[in-house]
Motif scaffolding. Structure first.
Motif, mmCIF file in Angstrom:
data_model
loop_
_atom_site.group_PDB
_atom_site.id
_atom_site.type_symbol
_atom_site.label_atom_id
_atom_site.label_comp_id
_atom_site.label_asym_id
_atom_site.label_seq_id
_atom_site.Cartn_x
_atom_site.Cartn_y
_atom_site.Cartn_z
ATOM 1 N N UNK A 14 0.817 -1.209 0.000
ATOM 2 C CA UNK A 14 0.000 0.000 0.000
ATOM 3 C C UNK A 14 0.853 1.262 0.000
ATOM 4 N N UNK A 15 1.949 1.243 0.734
ATOM 5 C CA UNK A 15 2.824 2.410 0.840
ATOM 6 C C UNK A 15 3.887 2.461 -0.249
ATOM 7 N N UNK A 16 3.870 1.491 -1.163
ATOM 8 C CA UNK A 16 4.903 1.397 -2.206
ATOM 9 C C UNK A 16 6.292 1.325 -1.567
ATOM 10 N N UNK A 17 6.408 0.524 -0.535
ATOM 11 C CA UNK A 17 7.652 0.381 0.217
ATOM 12 C C UNK A 17 8.319 -0.946 -0.122
ATOM 13 N N UNK A 18 9.488 -1.143 0.459
ATOM 14 C CA UNK A 18 10.291 -2.344 0.247
ATOM 15 C C UNK A 18 10.348 -3.127 1.550
ATOM 16 N N UNK A 19 10.247 -4.430 1.457
ATOM 17 C CA UNK A 19 10.411 -5.321 2.608
ATOM 18 C C UNK A 19 11.793 -5.947 2.524
ATOM 19 N N UNK A 20 12.587 -5.761 3.567
ATOM 20 C CA UNK A 20 13.958 -6.272 3.603
ATOM 21 C C UNK A 20 14.170 -7.041 4.889
ATOM 22 N N UNK A 21 14.927 -8.139 4.785
ATOM 23 C CA UNK A 21 15.279 -8.950 5.943
ATOM 24 C C UNK A 21 16.742 -8.691 6.262
ATOM 25 N N UNK A 22 17.019 -8.336 7.508
ATOM 26 C CA UNK A 22 18.375 -7.938 7.913
ATOM 27 C C UNK A 22 18.895 -8.884 8.987
ATOM 28 N N UNK B 201 21.230 -6.926 4.362
ATOM 29 C CA UNK B 201 19.775 -6.946 4.198
ATOM 30 C C UNK B 201 19.483 -7.333 2.762
ATOM 31 N N UNK B 202 18.502 -8.226 2.572
ATOM 32 C CA UNK B 202 18.132 -8.687 1.242
ATOM 33 C C UNK B 202 16.639 -8.502 1.049
ATOM 34 N N UNK B 203 16.230 -8.414 -0.212
ATOM 35 C CA UNK B 203 14.827 -8.321 -0.581
ATOM 36 C C UNK B 203 14.446 -9.524 -1.430
ATOM 37 N N UNK B 204 13.160 -9.702 -1.638
ATOM 38 C CA UNK B 204 12.698 -10.848 -2.423
ATOM 39 C C UNK B 204 13.062 -10.717 -3.889
ATOM 40 N N UNK B 205 13.386 -9.529 -4.369
ATOM 41 C CA UNK B 205 13.789 -9.325 -5.762
ATOM 42 C C UNK B 205 15.279 -9.571 -5.991
ATOM 43 N N UNK B 206 16.028 -9.883 -4.933
ATOM 44 C CA UNK B 206 17.438 -10.184 -5.088
ATOM 45 C C UNK B 206 18.368 -9.029 -4.818
ATOM 46 N N UNK B 207 17.863 -7.915 -4.268
ATOM 47 C CA UNK B 207 18.725 -6.782 -3.945
ATOM 48 C C UNK B 207 19.436 -7.049 -2.630
ATOM 49 N N UNK B 208 20.734 -6.753 -2.603
ATOM 50 C CA UNK B 208 21.564 -6.999 -1.428
ATOM 51 C C UNK B 208 22.188 -5.693 -0.966
ATOM 52 N N UNK B 209 22.001 -5.377 0.318
ATOM 53 C CA UNK B 209 22.646 -4.237 0.973
ATOM 54 C C UNK B 209 23.511 -4.797 2.108
#
Length: 324
Positions: free
Chosen positions: A55-63, A102-110
């Motif tokens: 809803x907020x056009x945000x990103x979900x990341x697991x750290x 931290x990673x996202x479901x799209x494969x982005x890695x921080x």
């Protein structure tokens, strides 16, 4: 239940295999873990987090964070002639390097690599960089580390509510975090015992993180205990929870009805198929009910033979893996 029967070790193995058992390495779980809380978090809290992020056009990341020590890491394996044990020159000094990612479901890695202790200042600095690089609001999911629940972190989160929101998982439950396989992969491929100094170990850690391509990062969410992180699984979970599913793609792309049947009756076809235009001559040559194999006029040379059916079994390239 069979009692009072004397069997050999080999006989016990044969009896267990006969009834579907096999020797396996068990997964480690903390005896303090409350499975009811984990199930409630996966059933209620995470779908709500994913819905808010959408809803907020945000990103979900697991750290998560981990440490690499030179005195505890094994030197790894190497090739050598038989009966000649290889010798690896390792450092006798003790040093440690910490990393947080931290990673996202799209494969982005921080990620960030640091040699000092993991404190609230380090954590808030990582969150600030994460929000700045993401370019939008980020919902961070992490474990209940004491630093994550400290007063300094709580105050920083209140001042940056529009940029970062932190969600904590249940106690002693690292398994639902898809960042844990990344840490295990890093520890498995970095030989910390062979580093000569903390700077060498930090450089090797950064290099290993840079080598993790999005396809590799996305593969971490394919484990059975973290598959809930995919967008399709979350959406399907919400549909099953709120309303019955009336139509959904099966594993082969056929549209299934509410009663679970495949719907492969007269007139049904695969989802995403196309029917190329047919000339009268082609219709006379290939009547309905006879399968053929040729080039689709609109979608290129994507072929599929369907014997016994109309010659229209064509689908687009992007739709060939529907439901898989």
């Amino acid at each position: 239940m069979v009692t009072g029967v004397v069997m050999t070790e080999r006989g016990v193995g044969k009896w267990l295999r006969r009834y579907g058992f096999s020797p396996q390495r068990p997964d480690r779980r903390s005896y303090r873990q409350d499975q009811a809380k984990v199930d409630a978090w996966l059933r209620d809290e995470y779908p709500a987090i994913a819905a808010r992020a959408k809803t907020e056009n945000a990103v979900v990341a697991w750290a998560d964070q981990c440490g690499l020590r030179s005195d505890t890491a094994p030197p790894g394996t190497s090739w050598a002639p038989k009966s000649q044990t290889p010798i690896a020159r390792v450092s006798s000094r003790r040093f440690k390097v910490n990393t947080m990612s931290a990673i996202t479901s799209r494969g982005t890695l921080y990620f960030t690599v640091f040699t000092e202790r993991f404190t609230a200042k380090t954590f808030t600095g990582f969150l600030d960089r994460l929000a700045r690089q993401a370019g939008r609001k980020v919902h961070v999911i992490a474990d209940r580390h004491p630093v994550h629940r400290s007063k300094a972190v709580t105050a920083w989160l209140k001042a940056n509510t529009e940029r970062i929101e932190l969600h904590l998982m249940p106690d002693y439950s690292p398994e639902p975090n898809p960042d844990e396989p990344l840490n295990a992969d890093i520890k498995r491929h970095i030989h910390a015992a062979r580093a000569h100094s903390a700077d060498d170990l930090a450089h090797e850690t950064r290099r290993s993180h840079h080598q993790r391509q999005p396809t590799i990062v996305r593969s971490y969410i394919h484990a059975h205990h973290v598959r809930y992180t995919s967008n399709k699984a979350t959406q399907q979970f919400r549909l099953n929870k709120t309303a019955p599913v009336t139509s959904m793609p099966s594993s082969r792309g056929w549209k299934r009805t509410a009663d679970g049947s495949s719907g492969r009756g007269p007139g049904t076809r695969r989802a995403g198929t196309c029917r190329p235009p047919r000339s009268p001559a082609a219709t006379a040559r290939w009547p309905a009910g006879i399968g053929r194999q040729a080039n689709c006029r609109r979608l290129g040379r994507v072929r599929h033979r369907r014997p016994g059916r109309a010659p229209c079994g064509w689908w687009p390239r992007q739709g060939r893996g529907v439901g898989r």
